[in-house]
Design a protein around this motif. Structure first.
Motif, PDB file in Angstrom:
ATOM      1  N   GLU A   1       0.693  -1.130  -0.080  1.00 23.43           N
ATOM      2  CA  GLU A   1       0.061   0.119  -0.090  1.00 23.43           C
ATOM      3  C   GLU A   1       0.907   1.409   0.175  1.00 23.43           C
ATOM      4  O   GLU A   1       0.539   2.233  -0.512  1.00 23.43           O
ATOM      5  CB  GLU A   1      -0.982  -0.029   1.086  1.00 23.43           C
ATOM      6  N   SER A   2       2.010   1.407   0.825  1.00 29.60           N
ATOM      7  CA  SER A   2       2.673   2.347   0.884  1.00 29.60           C
ATOM      8  C   SER A   2       3.540   3.047  -0.424  1.00 29.60           C
ATOM      9  O   SER A   2       3.991   4.052  -0.621  1.00 29.60           O
ATOM     10  CB  SER A   2       3.633   2.236   2.070  1.00 29.60           C
ATOM     11  N   VAL A   3       3.563   2.177  -1.526  1.00 29.58           N
ATOM     12  CA  VAL A   3       4.214   2.661  -2.800  1.00 29.58           C
ATOM     13  C   VAL A   3       3.248   2.756  -3.870  1.00 29.58           C
ATOM     14  O   VAL A   3       3.604   3.093  -4.823  1.00 29.58           O
ATOM     15  CB  VAL A   3       5.288   1.486  -3.036  1.00 29.58           C
ATOM     16  N   LYS A   4       1.938   2.436  -3.617  1.00 30.91           N
ATOM     17  CA  LYS A   4       0.878   2.573  -4.752  1.00 30.91           C
ATOM     18  C   LYS A   4       1.031   3.792  -5.195  1.00 30.91           C
ATOM     19  O   LYS A   4       0.928   5.110  -4.367  1.00 30.91           O
ATOM     20  CB  LYS A   4      -0.544   2.222  -4.284  1.00 30.91           C
ATOM     21  N   GLY A   5       1.090   4.084  -6.608  1.00 25.44           N
ATOM     22  CA  GLY A   5       0.791   5.480  -7.115  1.00 25.44           C
ATOM     23  C   GLY A   5       2.290   6.066  -7.260  1.00 25.44           C
ATOM     24  O   GLY A   5       2.365   7.007  -7.769  1.00 25.44           O
ATOM     25  N   ARG A   6       3.065   5.581  -6.707  1.00 22.90           N
ATOM     26  CA  ARG A   6       4.638   5.973  -6.688  1.00 22.90           C
ATOM     27  C   ARG A   6       5.524   5.225  -7.526  1.00 22.90           C
ATOM     28  O   ARG A   6       6.415   5.469  -8.329  1.00 22.90           O
ATOM     29  CB  ARG A   6       5.086   6.353  -5.361  1.00 22.90           C
ATOM     30  N   PHE A   7       5.486   3.885  -7.111  1.00 18.46           N
ATOM     31  CA  PHE A   7       6.253   2.819  -7.856  1.00 18.46           C
ATOM     32  C   PHE A   7       5.576   2.173  -8.930  1.00 18.46           C
ATOM     33  O   PHE A   7       4.439   1.942  -8.772  1.00 18.46           O
ATOM     34  CB  PHE A   7       6.527   1.889  -6.728  1.00 18.46           C
ATOM     35  N   THR A   8       6.268   1.743  -9.961  1.00 18.40           N
ATOM     36  CA  THR A   8       5.588   0.829 -10.952  1.00 18.40           C
ATOM     37  C   THR A   8       6.747  -0.211 -11.216  1.00 18.40           C
ATOM     38  O   THR A   8       7.739  -0.139 -11.582  1.00 18.40           O
ATOM     39  CB  THR A   8       5.523   1.813 -12.273  1.00 18.40           C
ATOM     40  N   ILE A   9       6.083  -1.557 -11.371  1.00 17.37           N
ATOM     41  CA  ILE A   9       6.852  -2.746 -11.663  1.00 17.37           C
ATOM     42  C   ILE A   9       6.557  -3.097 -12.892  1.00 17.37           C
ATOM     43  O   ILE A   9       5.417  -2.870 -13.432  1.00 17.37           O
ATOM     44  CB  ILE A   9       6.666  -3.726 -10.369  1.00 17.37           C
ATOM     45  N   SER A  10       7.233  -3.596 -13.760  1.00 21.13           N
ATOM     46  CA  SER A  10       7.101  -4.053 -15.130  1.00 21.13           C
ATOM     47  C   SER A  10       8.275  -5.096 -15.402  1.00 21.13           C
ATOM     48  O   SER A  10       9.240  -5.422 -14.597  1.00 21.13           O
ATOM     49  CB  SER A  10       7.348  -2.676 -16.110  1.00 21.13           C
ATOM     50  N   ARG A  11       8.081  -6.022 -16.424  1.00 22.48           N
ATOM     51  CA  ARG A  11       9.230  -6.651 -16.692  1.00 22.48           C
ATOM     52  C   ARG A  11       9.033  -7.130 -18.473  1.00 22.48           C
ATOM     53  O   ARG A  11       8.127  -6.822 -19.099  1.00 22.48           O
ATOM     54  CB  ARG A  11       8.583  -8.124 -16.022  1.00 22.48           C
ATOM     55  N   ASP A  12      10.185  -7.764 -18.752  1.00 24.88           N
ATOM     56  CA  ASP A  12      10.334  -7.915 -20.108  1.00 24.88           C
ATOM     57  C   ASP A  12      10.666  -9.314 -19.991  1.00 24.88           C
ATOM     58  O   ASP A  12      11.685 -10.069 -19.706  1.00 24.88           O
ATOM     59  CB  ASP A  12      11.588  -7.112 -20.774  1.00 24.88           C
ATOM     60  N   ASN A  13       9.639  -9.996 -20.621  1.00 21.93           N
ATOM     61  CA  ASN A  13       9.544 -11.682 -20.429  1.00 21.93           C
ATOM     62  C   ASN A  13      11.024 -12.020 -21.369  1.00 21.93           C
ATOM     63  O   ASN A  13      11.497 -13.263 -20.924  1.00 21.93           O
ATOM     64  CB  ASN A  13       8.475 -12.277 -20.749  1.00 21.93           C
ATOM     65  N   ALA A  14      10.897 -11.604 -22.663  1.00 25.70           N
ATOM     66  CA  ALA A  14      11.948 -12.073 -23.424  1.00 25.70           C
ATOM     67  C   ALA A  14      13.495 -11.590 -22.826  1.00 25.70           C
ATOM     68  O   ALA A  14      14.332 -12.727 -23.509  1.00 25.70           O
ATOM     69  CB  ALA A  14      12.025 -11.284 -24.736  1.00 25.70           C
ATOM     70  N   LYS A  15      13.922 -10.905 -21.904  1.00 30.90           N
ATOM     71  CA  LYS A  15      14.882 -10.545 -21.414  1.00 30.90           C
ATOM     72  C   LYS A  15      14.914 -11.037 -19.796  1.00 30.90           C
ATOM     73  O   LYS A  15      16.067 -10.871 -19.292  1.00 30.90           O
ATOM     74  CB  LYS A  15      15.393  -9.285 -21.447  1.00 30.90           C
ATOM     75  N   ASN A  16      13.788 -11.923 -19.529  1.00 25.47           N
ATOM     76  CA  ASN A  16      13.914 -12.508 -18.296  1.00 25.47           C
ATOM     77  C   ASN A  16      14.405 -11.132 -17.387  1.00 25.47           C
ATOM     78  O   ASN A  16      15.038 -11.343 -16.204  1.00 25.47           O
ATOM     79  CB  ASN A  16      14.731 -13.461 -17.964  1.00 25.47           C
ATOM     80  N   THR A  17      13.732  -9.982 -17.339  1.00 25.37           N
ATOM     81  CA  THR A  17      14.065  -8.938 -16.634  1.00 25.37           C
ATOM     82  C   THR A  17      12.757  -8.286 -15.980  1.00 25.37           C
ATOM     83  O   THR A  17      11.917  -7.841 -16.594  1.00 25.37           O
ATOM     84  CB  THR A  17      14.918  -7.739 -17.396  1.00 25.37           C
ATOM     85  N   VAL A  18      13.152  -7.817 -14.673  1.00 23.60           N
ATOM     86  CA  VAL A  18      11.932  -7.039 -14.121  1.00 23.60           C
ATOM     87  C   VAL A  18      12.600  -5.651 -13.583  1.00 23.60           C
ATOM     88  O   VAL A  18      13.836  -5.433 -13.303  1.00 23.60           O
ATOM     89  CB  VAL A  18      11.562  -7.827 -12.854  1.00 23.60           C
ATOM     90  N   TYR A  19      11.805  -4.567 -13.907  1.00 24.98           N
ATOM     91  CA  TYR A  19      12.154  -3.520 -13.354  1.00 24.98           C
ATOM     92  C   TYR A  19      11.374  -2.687 -12.313  1.00 24.98           C
ATOM     93  O   TYR A  19      10.073  -3.250 -12.211  1.00 24.98           O
ATOM     94  CB  TYR A  19      11.896  -2.250 -14.754  1.00 24.98           C
ATOM     95  N   LEU A  20      11.754  -1.950 -11.501  1.00 20.57           N
ATOM     96  CA  LEU A  20      11.186  -1.094 -10.543  1.00 20.57           C
ATOM     97  C   LEU A  20      11.354   0.460 -10.993  1.00 20.57           C
ATOM     98  O   LEU A  20      12.322   0.899 -10.260  1.00 20.57           O
ATOM     99  CB  LEU A  20      11.277  -1.550  -8.994  1.00 20.57           C
ATOM    100  N   GLN A  21      10.278   1.174 -11.305  1.00 15.72           N
ATOM    101  CA  GLN A  21      10.697   2.522 -11.274  1.00 15.72           C
ATOM    102  C   GLN A  21       9.683   3.194 -10.032  1.00 15.72           C
ATOM    103  O   GLN A  21       8.689   3.052  -9.775  1.00 15.72           O
ATOM    104  CB  GLN A  21       9.766   3.039 -12.615  1.00 15.72           C
TER     105      GLN A  21
END
Length: 121
Positions: free
Chosen positions: A60-80
């Motif tokens: 709850e504390s990061v909702k609206g501020r952090f964004t998680i995403s991933r690139d399945n082809a690169k097996n990579t996850v990001y956290l903005q």
């Protein structure tokens, strides 16, 4: 199998950082990927998780501020991470649920090495 995280650092309140984590290895399938964090004197907590199909959950504390995403082809996850606050200061760990296809299928819960995020003026 190895998870390699990068992107931590120091930033002033209100600033932004982007974390990345790549899973490497042969003959593997990466399912859920996520980020956890551990602040000094506190337990490790889940920050965000994303499934291979794109289902996302945030603490709850990061909702609206952090964004998680991933690139399945690169097996990579990001956290903005935007609008960072001093209470976001912690060591951030990436995590992945991975299936390894050898002579048999092995399920592992893999952790990255941790990357420090410091938010301070």
């Amino acid at each position: 199998v190895q998870l390699q995280a990068s992107g931590g650092g120091s930033v002033q309140p209100g600033g932004s950082l982007r974390l990345s984590c790549v899973a490497s290895g042969r003959r593997l399938r990466v399912d859920d990927m996520g980020w956890y964090r551990q602040a000094p004197g506190r337990q490790r907590e889940l920050v965000a998780v994303i499934s291979s199909g794109g289902t996302i959950n945030y603490v709850e504390s990061v909702k609206g501020r952090f964004t998680i995403s991933r690139d399945n082809a690169k097996n990579t996850v990001y956290l903005q991470m935007n609008s960072l606050k001093p209470e976001d200061t912690a060591v951030y760990y990436c995590n992945a649920k991975i299936l390894i296809f050898n002579d048999e299928i092995v399920a592992v819960n893999e952790w990255g090495q941790g990357t420090l995020v410091t938010v301070s003026s």
